[in-house]
Write a protein that holds these residues in place. Structure first.
Motif, PDB file in Angstrom:
ATOM      1  N   GLN A  32       1.180 -11.940   8.612  1.00 45.43           N
ATOM      2  CA  GLN A  32       1.788 -11.821   9.936  1.00 45.43           C
ATOM      3  C   GLN A  32       2.792 -12.948  10.190  1.00 45.43           C
ATOM      4  N   GLN A 156      -5.146 -10.417  15.092  1.00 47.46           N
ATOM      5  CA  GLN A 156      -4.842  -9.029  15.437  1.00 47.46           C
ATOM      6  C   GLN A 156      -4.793  -8.795  16.933  1.00 47.46           C
ATOM      7  N   LYS A 276      -2.555  -6.474   2.682  1.00 50.27           N
ATOM      8  CA  LYS A 276      -1.538  -6.063   3.645  1.00 50.27           C
ATOM      9  C   LYS A 276      -0.520  -5.137   2.995  1.00 50.27           C
ATOM     10  N   GLN A 282      -4.593  -4.433   8.580  1.00 48.13           N
ATOM     11  CA  GLN A 282      -4.256  -5.418   9.593  1.00 48.13           C
ATOM     12  C   GLN A 282      -5.141  -6.656   9.400  1.00 48.13           C
TER      13      GLN A 282
END
Length: 458
Positions: A32, A156, A276, A282
């Motif tokens: 992320q 998340q 990922k 996620q």
């Protein structure tokens, strides 16, 4: 233990939990972070690489400073810096500030495990030390287990920047630590090789930057490490004791530790990126995949020390390295399969590494004299923490090479990930060759000592 000692152990373990979690939580958030800042693997790896380098140097630094300053003062300073870095990271808006915050975090967090070991040996009688260190080890395993799943859920549902706020909770341990740690007077007449510490940290960081950024950094790293060698040879209180490195079995065991910690940290860096990219998971789901293996290690890890005592450290290490190598080979082959299988094989990696950790920690003290134990184990911790830092740096660089398929058994198009795990098989197995050399040297030393004893006049 007395009531005060129990409170001291509790407060130490509370602080250790958050120091360990801070080191492992960001692995799950790396995909992320890379997406948010449009980063390549080599760039995002510095979230964990930078932390690892400073943590390694910092652990030895605090251990040496404890000979000069009261532990109570040092642990207050360490936790305060740890939390300052955490707050800075939460408000960081640029990737450069994120890295700066991680470096500040590491420079404070490094105090916690180093000083916890000192507290256990300094303030508890010999018959209680193993008990205290057992609590600390269990807390480390718990932190490694809880870290990934907590990180996944926070990343998340709240965002990865909130991971920086979690370590701030460790401040609640300060009042109890202040109350339960004995008061000490600062030592007099000692010195600390600050220049050696700076040269070593900057030299290692420059070498890693050289691998990922520019060859000029690599050249600078070589020069800085050469200056470090000059410094520790001329300093009356060197940051690293050169005389210990003349002990060949000990030197080779340090290398084994670095190799195997390199393998684990590389795997823990690769897996979130793999899950990922290949499985589309996620952050929360990635944490769930990694969680069972870490928890199994926390539950079963304490039994490996008993096995090492019963069958010998080398035998346990050989078996554990073979299991780890088979697990890496399986991970290289099943890329793109169900995440359940990924979780199963990373559990084998975690369990085998726990066995390696306990047996190697015991075996590395064998070539040392009693007077060398403190410095020797400090240098061993430095080498393993450096392996932790180097692993993600090299793994991220390898991913960007986009190599062709090496594993003929895999049908996955993610060849770089598959090949990376094959390389980890080779690195892990190479440690067995080094271990065989260590055993030959140690047997030769025992034989020479026995022959010398036999020739002495009675």
């Amino acid at each position: 233990m007395t009531s005060q000692q129990t409170k001291l152990v509790f407060s130490l373990c509370f602080a250790v939990l958050f120091a360990v979690m801070s080191g492992t939580m960001f692995n799950v958030a790396l995909p992320q972070i890379a997406k948010d800042y449009s980063l390549l693997p080599t760039q995002v790896s510095w979230v964990v690489v930078g932390y690892g380098v400073i943590f390694a140097i910092g652990s030895v630094t605090y251990g040496k400073l404890a000979d000069l300053f009261p532990v109570r003062r040092l642990i207050v300073v360490g936790l305060s810096i740890f939390c300052l870095g955490s707050i800075c990271g939460f408000f960081a808006g640029h990737y450069g500030f994120v890295i700066a915050a991680r470096l500040i975090q590491a420079s404070g967090a490094a105090a916690v495990p180093a000083l916890s070991m000192i507290v256990a040996t300094k303030y508890f009688p010999p018959e209680k030390r193993g008990h205290v260190l057992g609590y600390v080890s269990s807390t480390v395993a718990l932190g490694m287990g809880v870290g990934p799943i907590l990180s996944g859920l926070v990343t998340q549902f709240l965002g990865w920047s909130y991971l920086f706020l979690i370590p701030v909770i460790s401040l609640f341990a300060l009042p109890l630590l202040q109350k339960t740690l004995p008061a000490e007077k600062p030592a007099s007449g000692g010195s600390f090789d600050a220049l050696g510490a700076v040269l070593l940290a900057s030299g290692i960081a420059s070498l890693l930057l050289g691998l990922n950024v520019s060859g000029w950094f690599f050249l600078a790293g070589v020069i800085l490490l050469a200056l470090f060698v000059v410094q520790i040879r001329r300093s009356p209180s060197p940051f690293v004791q050169v005389r210990l490195l003349a002990n060949k079995p000990y030197r080779l065991l340090l290398f084994i530790g670095m190799l195997l910690y390199f393998c684990l940290s590389s795997a823990l860096f690769l897996l979130p990126l793999l899950l990922k990219e290949a499985n589309g998971l996620q952050a929360g789901s990635i944490g769930l995949v990694l969680f069972p293996g870490a928890i199994l290690t926390a539950i079963l890890g304490s039994h490996f020390g008993k096995l090492s005592d019963r069958f010998g450290s080398p035998a346990i290490m050989r078996g554990a390295v073979l299991v780890m190598s088979l697990a890496f080979a399986a991970l290289s082959t099943i890329i793109g399969f169900s995440p359940v299988w990924i979780g199963v094989f990373i559990a084998f990696v975690n369990l085998s590494f726990s066995a390696i950790q306990s047996s190697l920690g015991s075996y590395v003290s064998r070539p040392l004299d009693r007077s060398e134990m403190g410095v020797g184990m400090g240098l061993f911790n430095l080498s393993t923490f450096l392996g932790n830092a180097i692993g993600p740096a090299l793994a991220s660089r390898f991913l960007e090479l986009e190599t062709a398929r090496w594993n003929l058994l895999t049908t996955s198009p993610y060849h770089s990930f598959s090949n990376a795990f094959l390389l980890l098989v080779a690195v892990a197995l190479s440690s067995l060759l080094v271990l065989a050399i260590v055993q030959l040297h140690m047997r030769g030393g025992k034989r020479a000592a026995r022959q010398q004893k036999e020739t002495l006049p009675t």
